[in-house]
Design an enzyme around this catalytic site. Structure first.
Site, mmCIF file in Angstrom:
data_model
loop_
_atom_site.group_PDB
_atom_site.id
_atom_site.type_symbol
_atom_site.label_atom_id
_atom_site.label_comp_id
_atom_site.label_asym_id
_atom_site.label_seq_id
_atom_site.Cartn_x
_atom_site.Cartn_y
_atom_site.Cartn_z
ATOM 1 N N HIS A 188 0.852 -1.189 0.000
ATOM 2 C CA HIS A 188 0.000 0.000 0.000
ATOM 3 C C HIS A 188 0.883 1.234 0.000
ATOM 4 O O HIS A 188 1.938 1.233 0.620
ATOM 5 C CB HIS A 188 -0.903 0.018 1.249
ATOM 6 C CG HIS A 188 -2.093 0.890 1.088
ATOM 7 N ND1 HIS A 188 -2.048 2.237 1.319
ATOM 8 C CD2 HIS A 188 -3.347 0.600 0.683
ATOM 9 C CE1 HIS A 188 -3.234 2.750 1.077
ATOM 10 N NE2 HIS A 188 -4.042 1.787 0.685
ATOM 11 N N ASP A 244 -7.907 -5.374 -0.157
ATOM 12 C CA ASP A 244 -8.360 -6.181 -1.291
ATOM 13 C C ASP A 244 -7.993 -7.647 -1.185
ATOM 14 O O ASP A 244 -8.490 -8.467 -1.957
ATOM 15 C CB ASP A 244 -7.773 -5.610 -2.591
ATOM 16 C CG ASP A 244 -8.441 -4.315 -2.952
ATOM 17 O OD1 ASP A 244 -9.664 -4.257 -2.861
ATOM 18 O OD2 ASP A 244 -7.737 -3.352 -3.298
HETATM 19 N N1 CMC Z 1 4.039 -7.588 -4.799
HETATM 20 C C1 CMC Z 1 5.380 -7.586 -4.977
HETATM 21 N N2 CMC Z 1 6.148 -6.494 -4.828
HETATM 22 C C2 CMC Z 1 5.556 -5.368 -4.454
HETATM 23 C C3 CMC Z 1 4.168 -5.288 -4.230
HETATM 24 C C4 CMC Z 1 3.408 -6.458 -4.423
HETATM 25 N N3 CMC Z 1 2.094 -6.440 -4.222
HETATM 26 N N4 CMC Z 1 3.830 -4.026 -3.887
HETATM 27 C C5 CMC Z 1 4.969 -3.334 -3.890
HETATM 28 N N5 CMC Z 1 6.020 -4.134 -4.222
HETATM 29 C C6 CMC Z 1 7.437 -3.760 -4.260
HETATM 30 C C7 CMC Z 1 7.737 -2.906 -5.490
HETATM 31 O O1 CMC Z 1 8.087 -3.714 -6.605
HETATM 32 C C8 CMC Z 1 8.882 -2.086 -4.976
HETATM 33 O O2 CMC Z 1 10.036 -2.899 -4.963
HETATM 34 P P1 CMC Z 1 11.519 -2.260 -5.209
HETATM 35 O O3 CMC Z 1 11.707 -1.310 -4.061
HETATM 36 O O4 CMC Z 1 12.431 -3.421 -5.198
HETATM 37 O O5 CMC Z 1 11.426 -1.567 -6.535
HETATM 38 C C9 CMC Z 1 8.507 -1.814 -3.512
HETATM 39 O O6 CMC Z 1 7.687 -2.910 -3.145
HETATM 40 C C10 CMC Z 1 7.753 -0.518 -3.302
HETATM 41 O O7 CMC Z 1 6.608 -0.541 -4.140
HETATM 42 P P2 CMC Z 1 6.003 0.706 -4.892
HETATM 43 O O8 CMC Z 1 5.546 0.294 -6.259
HETATM 44 O O9 CMC Z 1 6.927 1.866 -4.813
HETATM 45 O O10 CMC Z 1 4.755 1.009 -4.028
HETATM 46 P P3 CMC Z 1 3.663 2.047 -4.404
HETATM 47 O O11 CMC Z 1 3.386 2.816 -3.178
HETATM 48 O O12 CMC Z 1 3.984 2.835 -5.617
HETATM 49 O O13 CMC Z 1 2.435 1.125 -4.824
HETATM 50 C C11 CMC Z 1 0.637 -0.351 -4.612
HETATM 51 C C12 CMC Z 1 1.447 0.735 -3.913
HETATM 52 C C13 CMC Z 1 -0.607 -0.642 -3.794
HETATM 53 C C14 CMC Z 1 0.168 0.170 -6.002
HETATM 54 C C15 CMC Z 1 1.523 -1.615 -4.759
HETATM 55 O O14 CMC Z 1 1.874 -2.090 -3.484
HETATM 56 C C16 CMC Z 1 0.824 -2.690 -5.569
HETATM 57 O O15 CMC Z 1 0.895 -2.659 -6.806
HETATM 58 N N6 CMC Z 1 0.150 -3.662 -4.902
HETATM 59 C C17 CMC Z 1 -0.600 -4.670 -5.597
HETATM 60 C C18 CMC Z 1 -1.905 -4.061 -6.083
HETATM 61 C C19 CMC Z 1 -2.877 -3.884 -4.941
HETATM 62 O O16 CMC Z 1 -3.067 -4.749 -4.105
HETATM 63 N N7 CMC Z 1 -3.558 -2.694 -4.940
HETATM 64 C C20 CMC Z 1 -4.570 -2.386 -3.948
HETATM 65 C C21 CMC Z 1 -4.175 -1.254 -3.088
HETATM 66 S S1 CMC Z 1 -5.228 -1.097 -1.643
HETATM 67 C C22 CMC Z 1 -6.725 -0.571 -2.219
HETATM 68 C C23 CMC Z 1 -6.698 0.801 -2.739
HETATM 69 O O17 CMC Z 1 -6.293 1.720 -2.034
HETATM 70 O O18 CMC Z 1 -7.111 0.950 -3.872
#
Ligand code: CMC
Length: 443
Positions: A309, A366
């Site tokens: 998140h 989710d």
């Molecule tokens: N699985 C594997 N790796 C992950 C995941 C995941 N679900 N989420 C984040 N990471 C890794 C990402 O690859 C990155 O790694 P590195 O530092 O090595 O590059 C690190 O963790 C930080 O991630 P980020 O992309 O900078 O995180 P963000 O804040 O931009 O994205 C997120 C947040 C929710 C989009 C992301 O965690 C994600 O894509 N999760 C899966 C989709 C999901 O479950 N979304 C629902 C969110 S909750 C409901 C809502 O608010 O809508």
């Protein structure tokens, strides 16, 4: 508080700028850079806005490090005993719990406005049967502007309440119609005798020869899902509603834009991806261990959906509540769900995996919400629609808060331009000449 600096000092070259510090009621501090460009010529750079406060808001508080979520100051854990979604919606929008009379009045408004205009209902017949329900929902909320033009601009509270009630009520009817269309089933009119969640389930599932009877567990679970999704401060869709609303676009258009933003798999569409992922494992396409490994692979686009998140760097408190609700609802059902066992296994593996530990990746709302919706017989393509119904009061509350704030201005960020510079003007002119030749040549 004596230890809070009144001002931040920014040193740029040989100049120094004093920037005011804004302090929230929970001690969150923000450096106010709104005059920085005027004073220094500099803007700030924060591409995903993850370190930027775009407004002051009194609707929802989140402490992502501690896993805290509060609506209007009330911890989310206090909402597990099923206060009605309508009551929570009113509270989010108007800032306090409604009195019985206020709640009764609002519920009466919802009942009065639950029907769609018959022309709108006929429009559903023209929609392709396989149309994504989120596309139908977004379009249909925007289409409310056709039928309720008296709410395209207003300044009085009464009109706001009327417009908000139409949205909160009709969104159920639209959602149910979208589902019935996809099934080739006749539309069910709303039943004014039924309460909010029961009415939605009736419109989705009753058959001409058989009234859908829902168990109290299912009604409570649906109510809980809606309540837990009702607001989440400046998430992508709510921010979208604020952006659109900041241009003084009407409430229907702003909330329709919110639905579009929510549709994406990184936001509201994530619970659909969770179920697809669990089904893939169930079918034998991969093992839970392979799923975790793939989500960690740098080159892979695959993620462990339902984990991570932007704000929570700890358990999302909603995920625990939903997981417990799943256990309760499944205990009342004759059948289990093999996907629930797979989800538990994935959670267990991820929580002890160093990759997830290092990045503070925990289950979000989710991860289990799709499983809970499945237990109620709600199909996967309706998950994000149900999320939208839940989030609508939050969108409306934010739209109102912004609309009522005399200091709010159109949301219009800046950028750092990295395109062709002026000293490469010959290249730009050559491209323009190329374009002119192409336009003149016969196609
Ligand atoms: N699985 C594997 N790796 C992950 C995941 C995941 N679900 N989420 C984040 N990471 C890794 C990402 O690859 C990155 O790694 P590195 O530092 O090595 O590059 C690190 O963790 C930080 O991630 P980020 O992309 O900078 O995180 P963000 O804040 O931009 O994205 C997120 C947040 C929710 C989009 C992301 O965690 C994600 O894509 N999760 C899966 C989709 C999901 O479950 N979304 C629902 C969110 S909750 C409901 C809502 O608010 O809508």
């Amino acid at each position: 508080m004596a230890d809070i600096p009144e001002k931040a000092i920014l040193i740029l070259g040989d100049k120094q700028y004093e920037l005011p510090v804004v302090v929230g009621t929970e001690g969150e501090r923000a450096i106010d850079i709104s005059k920085l460009r005027d004073q220094s010529g500099y803007i700030t750079y924060d591409p995903s806005l993850s370190n930027t406060g775009v407004c002051k808001s009194s609707i929802t508080f989140i402490d992502g490090e501690k896993g805290i979520l509060r609506y209007r100051g009330i911890p989310i854990e206090q909402f597990v005993n099923y206060p009605s979604f309508v009551r929570v919606a009113w509270m989010l929008i108007f800032g306090r719990m409604p009195t019985s009379a206020e709640l009764a009045q609002f519920s009466e408004l919802l009942t009065r406005h639950e029907l769609l205009h018959e022309s709108a209902r006929h429009q559903f017949q023209q929609i392709p049967v396989d149309a994504p329900p989120m596309a139908i929902l977004s379009a249909s909320l925007n289409n409310l502007s056709y039928y309720h033009q008296q709410f395209l601009a207003f300044e009085d509270t009464e009109s706001f309440v009327e417009a908000a009630a139409r949205l909160i009520s009709k969104v159920r009817t639209i959602a149910a119609f979208a589902y019935r269309r996809s099934q080739g089933l006749p539309f069910n009119y709303p039943d004014p005798k039924l309460r909010y969640c029961e009415n939605l389930l009736h419109m989705m599932f009753s058959l001409p020869h058989q009234q859908y009877i829902c168990t109290p567990e299912v009604v409570d679970a649906l109510n809980l899902v809606l309540v837990l999704h009702a607001d989440h401060e400046q998430n992508c869709s709510t921010f979208t509603v604020r952006v659109v609303g900041s241009s003084k676009a009407n409430l229907f258009a702003s909330c329709s834009a919110g639905v579009s933003a929510l549709w994406g798999p990184l936001h509201g569409g994530a619970n659909v991806k969770v179920i697809e992922m669990l089904e893939e494992i169930h079918k034998g396409g991969m093992t839970p261990e392979e799923c975790i490994a793939e989500s960690k692979r740098k080159e892979s686009k695959f993620r462990l959906f339902g984990f991570g998140h932007r704000v929570y760097k700890n358990f999302d408190p909603r995920s625990r509540i939903i997981r417990d609700a799943c256990d309760r609802v499944f205990a009342t059902l004759k059948h289990g769900d093999p996907l629930l066992d797979i989800a538990r296994k994935l959670e267990e593996l991820a929580l002890k995996d160093q990759y997830f530990i290092d990045r503070n990746l925990y289950p979000n709302v989710d991860f289990y919400s799709g499983l809970l919706l499945r237990s109620m017989g709600i199909p996967t393509n309706m998950f994000t629609v149900i999320f939208s119904i839940g989030r609508l009061p939050g969108w409306i509350a934010h739209w109102k808060e912004q609309h009522d704030d005399p200091t709010s201005r159109i949301l219009r960020p800046r950028q750092v331009y990295v395109g062709l510079p002026e000293n490469r003007i010959e290249a730009a002119l050559a491209q323009a000449e190329e374009l002119r030749k192409v336009e003149q040549s016969p196609t």
